[in-house]
Design a protein around this motif. Structure first.
Motif, PDB file in Angstrom:
ATOM      1  N   VAL A  71      36.800  49.004  25.903  1.00 50.34           N
ATOM      2  CA  VAL A  71      36.037  49.446  27.073  1.00 50.34           C
ATOM      3  C   VAL A  71      35.165  50.627  26.644  1.00 50.34           C
ATOM      4  O   VAL A  71      35.640  51.559  25.996  1.00 50.34           O
ATOM      5  N   SER A  86      35.221  46.049  31.313  1.00 53.66           N
ATOM      6  CA  SER A  86      36.560  45.485  31.458  1.00 53.66           C
ATOM      7  C   SER A  86      36.710  44.302  30.512  1.00 53.66           C
ATOM      8  O   SER A  86      35.732  43.604  30.215  1.00 53.66           O
ATOM      9  N   ILE A  87      37.938  44.086  30.039  1.00 56.85           N
ATOM     10  CA  ILE A  87      38.236  42.983  29.120  1.00 56.85           C
ATOM     11  C   ILE A  87      39.355  42.151  29.734  1.00 56.85           C
ATOM     12  O   ILE A  87      40.422  42.688  30.082  1.00 56.85           O
ATOM     13  N   GLU A  88      39.104  40.861  29.877  1.00 59.03           N
ATOM     14  CA  GLU A  88      40.084  39.970  30.499  1.00 59.03           C
ATOM     15  C   GLU A  88      40.674  39.020  29.459  1.00 59.03           C
ATOM     16  O   GLU A  88      39.949  38.369  28.704  1.00 59.03           O
ATOM     17  N   GLY A  92      44.342  36.222  33.266  1.00 59.46           N
ATOM     18  CA  GLY A  92      43.763  37.227  34.155  1.00 59.46           C
ATOM     19  C   GLY A  92      44.161  38.655  33.857  1.00 59.46           C
ATOM     20  O   GLY A  92      43.767  39.578  34.580  1.00 59.46           O
ATOM     21  N   LYS A  93      44.932  38.896  32.793  1.00 61.55           N
ATOM     22  CA  LYS A  93      45.350  40.263  32.467  1.00 61.55           C
ATOM     23  C   LYS A  93      44.161  41.076  31.972  1.00 61.55           C
ATOM     24  O   LYS A  93      43.388  40.618  31.135  1.00 61.55           O
ATOM     25  N   ARG A  94      44.013  42.292  32.503  1.00 64.07           N
ATOM     26  CA  ARG A  94      42.934  43.190  32.088  1.00 64.07           C
ATOM     27  C   ARG A  94      43.486  44.235  31.121  1.00 64.07           C
ATOM     28  O   ARG A  94      44.547  44.833  31.384  1.00 64.07           O
ATOM     29  N   ARG A  96      42.260  47.430  27.938  1.00 69.71           N
ATOM     30  CA  ARG A  96      41.191  48.341  27.531  1.00 69.71           C
ATOM     31  C   ARG A  96      40.640  48.011  26.146  1.00 69.71           C
ATOM     32  O   ARG A  96      39.552  48.436  25.798  1.00 69.71           O
ATOM     33  N   TRP A 107      33.550  41.809  30.876  1.00 70.97           N
ATOM     34  CA  TRP A 107      32.765  42.257  32.027  1.00 70.97           C
ATOM     35  C   TRP A 107      32.000  43.510  31.621  1.00 70.97           C
ATOM     36  O   TRP A 107      32.577  44.432  31.028  1.00 70.97           O
TER      37      TRP A 107
END
Length: 206
Positions: A71, A86-88, A92-94, A96, A107
């Protein structure tokens, strides 16, 4: 994806590709004549959701699988630079940071689109007048300066950035979320433009 090579023998950048076979590349230095071989990293195409304030666009980035993305990093896509927000991961887990091989979606925010942030002006009687303004990303703002927005003149008392709330100092527009301060009488140092939406910016760039 354009590659740049440096001769490991003499440090020259005058390097010529003399043979390619898949990811195996043979190079020759035009300065000293040294010939060597490298293996290019395996590339992966990653979906990138690019924000231009209220609009988002689905793009793609081609990145080395073993590269770690964090990030705040800036990545290149076609015709744009994107700041990673943001990194997925799958499911769906986000997170850093992650290796490209593990990432499902990135994102980010377009760095070619002007910066849009909020302004809160405190008026007598407990009234707050709020605006969104559009500025150049490299523009700087200082606590204590006097600014005009929407016919109101106010003194900047606080600058909220992505990381902290500042009551002194200065910040670049790139990192600002909101300016805050009380309305005053007097002459403003500068006047900011009210943001009228994505279509207004697109029309200006045509």
């Amino acid at each position: 994806m354009e590659e740049y090579y440096v001769c490991p023998e003499c440090g020259s950048e005058d390097v010529e590709v003399i043979k390619e076979r898949g990811r195996e590349v043979t190079l020759r230095c035009n300065e000293c004549g040294y010939v060597w071989m490298i293996t290019l990293p395996k590339l992966r195409e990653i979906p990138v959701i690019v924000s231009k304030h209220e609009r988002s666009f689905r793009e793609k980035a081609v990145l080395p699988e073993d590269e770690v993305i964090k990030v705040g990093d800036v990545i290149e896509i076609e015709n744009d630079q994107v700041k990673v927000l943001s990194i997925e991961l799958p499911g769906g887990k986000r997170v850093r940071k992650a290796k490209v091989a593990e990432i499902q979606t990135i994102w980010g925010e377009s760095l070619t689109y002007p910066k849009v942030f909020g302004v809160s002006i405190y008026l007598p009687g407990g009234i707050t007048q709020s605006f969104k303004v559009v500025v150049d990303r490299e523009e700087e703002f200082v606590v204590g300066e006097v600014i005009e927005v929407g016919g109101y003149t106010f003194k900047v008392e606080m600058i909220k950035t992505e990381k902290k709330l500042m009551r002194s100092g200065k910040a670049k527009a790139e990192n600002i979320v909101r300016l805050m301060g009380h309305a005053i009488k007097g002459r403003a140092r500068r006047k900011l433009k009210i943001y009228e939406g994505y279509d207004s910016i697109s029309a200006e760039n045509q």
